[in-house]
Enzyme design. Structure first.
Site, PDB file in Angstrom:
ATOM      1  N   CYS A  57      32.394  38.838  15.224  1.00 28.03           N
ATOM      2  CA  CYS A  57      31.707  39.714  14.412  1.00 28.03           C
ATOM      3  C   CYS A  57      31.531  40.930  15.022  1.00 28.03           C
ATOM      4  CB  CYS A  57      30.332  38.871  14.083  1.00 28.03           C
ATOM      5  SG  CYS A  57      30.535  37.568  13.253  1.00 28.03           S
ATOM      6  N   GLY A  88      48.537  42.559  41.741  1.00 25.10           N
ATOM      7  CA  GLY A  88      47.797  41.489  40.637  1.00 25.10           C
ATOM      8  C   GLY A  88      48.724  41.309  39.637  1.00 25.10           C
ATOM      9  N   GLY A 129      48.137  47.651  42.094  1.00 25.27           N
ATOM     10  CA  GLY A 129      48.132  48.801  41.242  1.00 25.27           C
ATOM     11  C   GLY A 129      49.257  48.933  40.672  1.00 25.27           C
ATOM     12  N   GLU A 156      48.547  44.274  47.954  1.00 23.89           N
ATOM     13  CA  GLU A 156      47.606  43.401  46.866  1.00 23.89           C
ATOM     14  C   GLU A 156      48.137  43.321  45.558  1.00 23.89           C
ATOM     15  OE1 GLU A 156      43.915  45.199  48.007  1.00 23.89           O
ATOM     16  OE2 GLU A 156      43.855  44.280  49.919  1.00 23.89           O
TER      17      GLU A 156
END
Ligand SMILES: *Cc1c(COP(=O)(O)O)cnc(C)c1O
Length: 421
Positions: free
Chosen positions: A346, A277, A239, A275
């Site tokens: 689109c 990331g 985090g 952890e």
């Protein structure tokens, strides 16, 4: 800091010129720097030393097996949230003892496969999941190591879609119910309690919510030990945020994060697991795109790129900002102008940036999105039948395609016609 710098006016990934990669693989593509991945991983291990620790890379942020091998070879553990990610970690040569299995909806099949392949611990997110793991482990004649993910009811003060530590979020077991949950886990035959787990959200730019959560983990650990549970590991989740712009209000550094962890939890004689990331992968990657057209609209000019929201969804999904660099650096003092930077999909939401000040770019020029390593390629889709784009890894002067661009045939041939058509 990263390793994407201009050399002789041309943007490089380490020592490789971006236009050389573009010429070899075509645009758009993702490119990752081995040196930046390595540097970011080491920042965490250095910040936590001398505490016993394991830095588990959150695979969900960037899951290419070559990237996982770079980190795994440095000794990284892996945090996985599906058996697909588990198998990627294994394919990168990471042993089960270094793989932590998180996620609120692990299926019975996933639990069984992880137990068969070997697992460091399951981070358990509910009582029913705990019972399922025990049942499966018992039927296999093994004991599953678990930590319980507690929800500390702390406001991470981040984007609502990536805040996970408030009681209203779906994650973890409320910390007030933790005693009962640990008591139940201890009584289940297929489980061995190894620790406590917490993860309060992503892209946090302040240490205060982390510290508030870790203080609750500390109290809980002492109380659980008093109840007789063996709490050997504290998994503190990921985090930590990254700078998406080069402004002054930079998020805290891993060094400060590590110092705070040592201050709050350092005397508990527990192994620290984290952890991260985004902080490892985010600024390790660029998305490189080509300009298809410059369209002069009413009161605004559109830069129409060959990359779109299906390749990098963060701007349309989270309203996220990515710095956009011209691959050929403008001369100092060269004129700039505001562009709305858009893709060909689109959807009006297929807009990367509005009124972004850029040099006077033209058809065929290249641009690079910074901070695209995390939650970029992994969130890509084939929306509008645009094949997934390639990923490239650079190390020094070398580069290699680590995921190929599928051909149109490969994309379409996955569809099947039923016999009645
Ligand atoms: C998403 C996630 C992470 C990684 O978060 P980052 O913000 O990328 O560091 C770590 N642990 C768990 C359980 C997660 O869900």
């Amino acid at each position: 800091m990263d390793h994407f710098l201009y050399q002789g006016g041309i943007l490089h990934a380490e020592d490789v010129a971006i236009p050389d990669i573009a010429a070899a693989v075509g645009t758009p593509f993702y490119v990752y720097s081995t040196a930046t991945l390595t540097r970011h991983f080491r920042l965490f291990t250095e910040a936590l030393a001398p505490l016993p620790h394991l830095v588990c890379f959150a695979i969900k942020s960037l899951s290419n097996v070559a990237v996982l091998k770079v980190l795994g070879d440095l000794g990284a553990g892996m945090d996985v949230v599906s058996i697909g990610e588990y198998l990627r970690a294994k394919a990168a040569g990471v042993p089960g003892e270094r793989i932590v299995f998180s996620g609120i909806g692990k299926t019975r099949a996933e639990i069984r496969m992880a137990l068969e392949g070997g697992i460091r611990q399951f981070n358990v997110e509910s009582e029913p999941e705990m019972r399922a793991i025990s049942e499966i482990a018992t039927s296999m004649g093994v004991v599953a190591p678990i930590a319980i993910r507690v929800n500390p009811d702390v406001d991470a003060k981040t984007h609502e879609k990536i805040a996970t530590g408030k009681s209203e979020n779906k994650f973890g077991i409320p910390i007030a119910k933790a005693h009962a949950a640990y008591a139940e886990a201890a009584a289940l035959p297929g489980l061995r309690i190894v620790g406590v787990d917490v993860h309060i959200g992503s892209q946090l730019t302040d240490l205060a919510p982390f510290e508030a959560a870790f203080r609750k983990v500390r109290e809980l650990t002492l109380a659980l030990r008093a109840d007789g549970h063996r709490i050997e590991r504290l998994d503190l989740g990921g985090g930590l945020g990254i700078p998406y712009t080069r402004s002054n209000d930079a998020p805290p550094l891993p060094t400060d994060y590590g110092a705070m962890i040592k201050r709050v939890l350092g005397d508990l004689d527990a192994e620290i697991e984290i952890e991260p990331g985004r902080l490892i992968s985010g600024n390790s990657g660029l998305l490189v795109a080509g300009v298809i057209y410059v369209k002069n609209g009413e009161g605004r000019d559109f830069l129409i790129l060959d990359a779109a929201m299906n390749d990098l969804v963060r701007p349309s999904m989270y309203g996220a900002h990515h710095d956009i660099l011209p691959v050929a650096e403008g001369a100092p003092g060269a004129p700039t102008q505001p562009f709305d930077v858009v893709g060909p999909v689109c959807e009006t939401g297929d807009t990367f940036a509005k009124a972004r000040e850029l040099p006077l770019l033209a058809e065929g020029d290249l641009v690079a999105f910074r901070s695209a390593g995390a939650y970029g390629a992994v969130m890509a889709s084939e929306y509008n039948s645009r094949p997934l784009i390639p990923e490239v890894l650079v190390q020094g002067h070398q580069f290699a395609v680590i995921r190929e661009r599928p051909t149109y045939d490969e994309m379409i041939s996955r569809d099947r016609l039923p016999e009645w058509l």
